[in-house]
Design an enzyme around this catalytic site. Structure first.
Site: not given
Length: 441
Positions: A172, A264
């Site tokens: 997600d 990330y």
């Protein structure tokens, strides 16, 4: 429209109440006949399930049956969809995943670097067992997996179940980023059409368009560079750690302006900075245990004690809504486009065909139909190839019980690099995970 029988594997998760609220919000798009929770931790699951009974009674009376169980046959028999959100070892092992690397001056994070390897090595065995259990009792059910680290899990499941075309791995995070894009553009996330490529937690948005075809990418870049970037999804919007994470997008875009990065990537592009900003005595795992976990447990208890949801702070989050909309597109052959994890097979033409890549795909009742990306630039290709080799070596190490391949994996990872440090971390992770990992020889 056929009503579906849904199982949530990992019913005691801190994300379950958000998923239930998402199912309620999306009930016209994905109507349910039954909901079943399955978990190996009966006590933890019951706490969430008792609150869920009240929520469903008040907000989703159309659901004919709700059950929670630790029995595999009871859980999976007759299932149409299984949403998988397990965490082998729980948050206590996540804390070790973060603390051990940090003690060596290396990124300590649940899905990136050594922590991601540790979590992945724990997840593989339980995921394989769970898929086999589901297939014993529901051979045709769609299995939507968002168990982390999704890249390593997806690679392992591809090897173990090469012919199972009804397993779909999803994350997600691209959607959570797109919620913030939508806020900047004063639109709904569902109005945006992304172009994206990469591996899980390791990718880039190349274009963001609206459904009329207007290219909004430069507008987004300009806003982020001049006004910053912040999380907007309800689950993370007020979280200080996530605020810092989204803030880092501005730095990444300044240094590498070609594409909009997945958040990330900060761990791989700025590993020293990521280590410096974390208190090794109080890691992200501790924050989650004292924050979201405690909050969800207290919320569950308060709903159960009150016998009503009145006054309860129940939120719909993108984590759940994204999963539900993916399921609806598969169930009813809608053909909407979502970013999912699939085998490459030429999608990114200058990466190996067997790579598990994260790209946009049209989702139909016959599964994902990914869109071609073509060749990607040398910089992104080089980063991806190193990360892909790391992921493959982790899975090799698991299946072959090979210490040297685990060491090679950590040495390749951009958060580590140094071989002696990789070896020290690996040896400590082996000791910490002796009840979970296969014996590495």
């Amino acid at each position: 429209m056929k009503k579906q029988n849904l199982v949530i594997a990992g019913g005691g998760s801190t994300y379950t109440l958000g998923m239930i609220m998402s199912l309620i919000a999306e009930k016209d798009n994905f109507p349910l006949k039954s909901i079943t929770f399955y978990d190996i931790d009966a006590k933890r699951q019951e706490r969430v399930a008792k609150a869920t009974e009240i929520i469903l009674k008040e907000k989703y009376p159309e659901v004919e049956e709700f059950n929670y169980t630790t029995d595999k046959e009871e859980a999976f028999t007759g299932a149409d969809f299984v949403f998988v959100q397990i965490r082998t070892g729980g948050l206590e092992m996540r804390a070790k995943d973060e603390e051990i690397p940090l003690s060596h001056g290396v990124v300590g994070q649940e899905t990136c670097g050594p922590g991601g390897m540790a979590y992945g090595m724990r997840s593989i065995g339980d995921m394989i067992e769970l898929i086999n259990d589901i297939r014993t009792y529901a051979s045709e059910a769609w299995i939507l997996n968002y168990t982390n680290p999704a890249a390593i899990v997806a690679e392992a499941l591809k090897r173990e179940f090469p012919n199972d075309n009804k397993i779909l791995n999803i994350c997600d995070m691209p959607a959570a980023i797109m919620v913030s894009f939508a806020g900047i553009l004063d639109k709904e996330i569902w109005d945006l059409v992304p172009e994206y490529f990469g591996l899980n937690h390791f990718g880039w948005f190349t274009k963001i368009r609206d459904k009329e075809g207007n290219d909004l990418t430069d507008k987004l870049k300009g806003h982020i560079l001049n006004k910053g970037f912040a999380p907007e999804d309800a689950e993370i919007a007020e979280d200080p750690s996530w605020k810092k994470t989204f803030k880092q997008v501005e730095r990444m875009l300044t240094d590498f302006p070609e594409y909009l990065p997945n958040t990330y990537l900060q761990y791989y592009l700025y590993p020293e900075k990521m280590v410096d900003k974390v208190d090794p005595e109080y890691t992200r795992a501790n924050q989650v245990m004292d924050g979201r976990e405690k909050r969800v447990q207290e919320l569950s208890d308060s709903i159960t004690e009150a016998g009503t949801t009145e006054g309860a702070d129940l939120e719909v989050d993108i984590h759940g809504r994204y999963m539900v909309r993916v399921a609806a597109s598969l169930a009813y052959n809608i053909g909407d486009t979502y970013i999912v994890i699939v085998e490459n097979n030429g999608i990114i033409s200058n990466l190996p065909d067997d790579a598990m890549v994260e790209v946009p795909a049209q989702l139909t009742s016959n599964g994902p139909k990914p869109f071609a990306v073509g060749e990607i630039p040398t910089f992104q290709k080089g980063l991806i190839e190193g990360q892909l080799a790391y992921e493959k070596l982790v899975v090799d190490a698991y299946f072959e019980q090979d210490y040297n391949k685990a060491l090679q994996a950590l040495t390749l990872n951009r958060t580590v690099v140094d071989t002696p440090v990789a070896k020290e971390i690996l040896d400590e992770l082996i000791e910490a995970n002796e009840d979970y990992w296969p014996e590495l020889k």
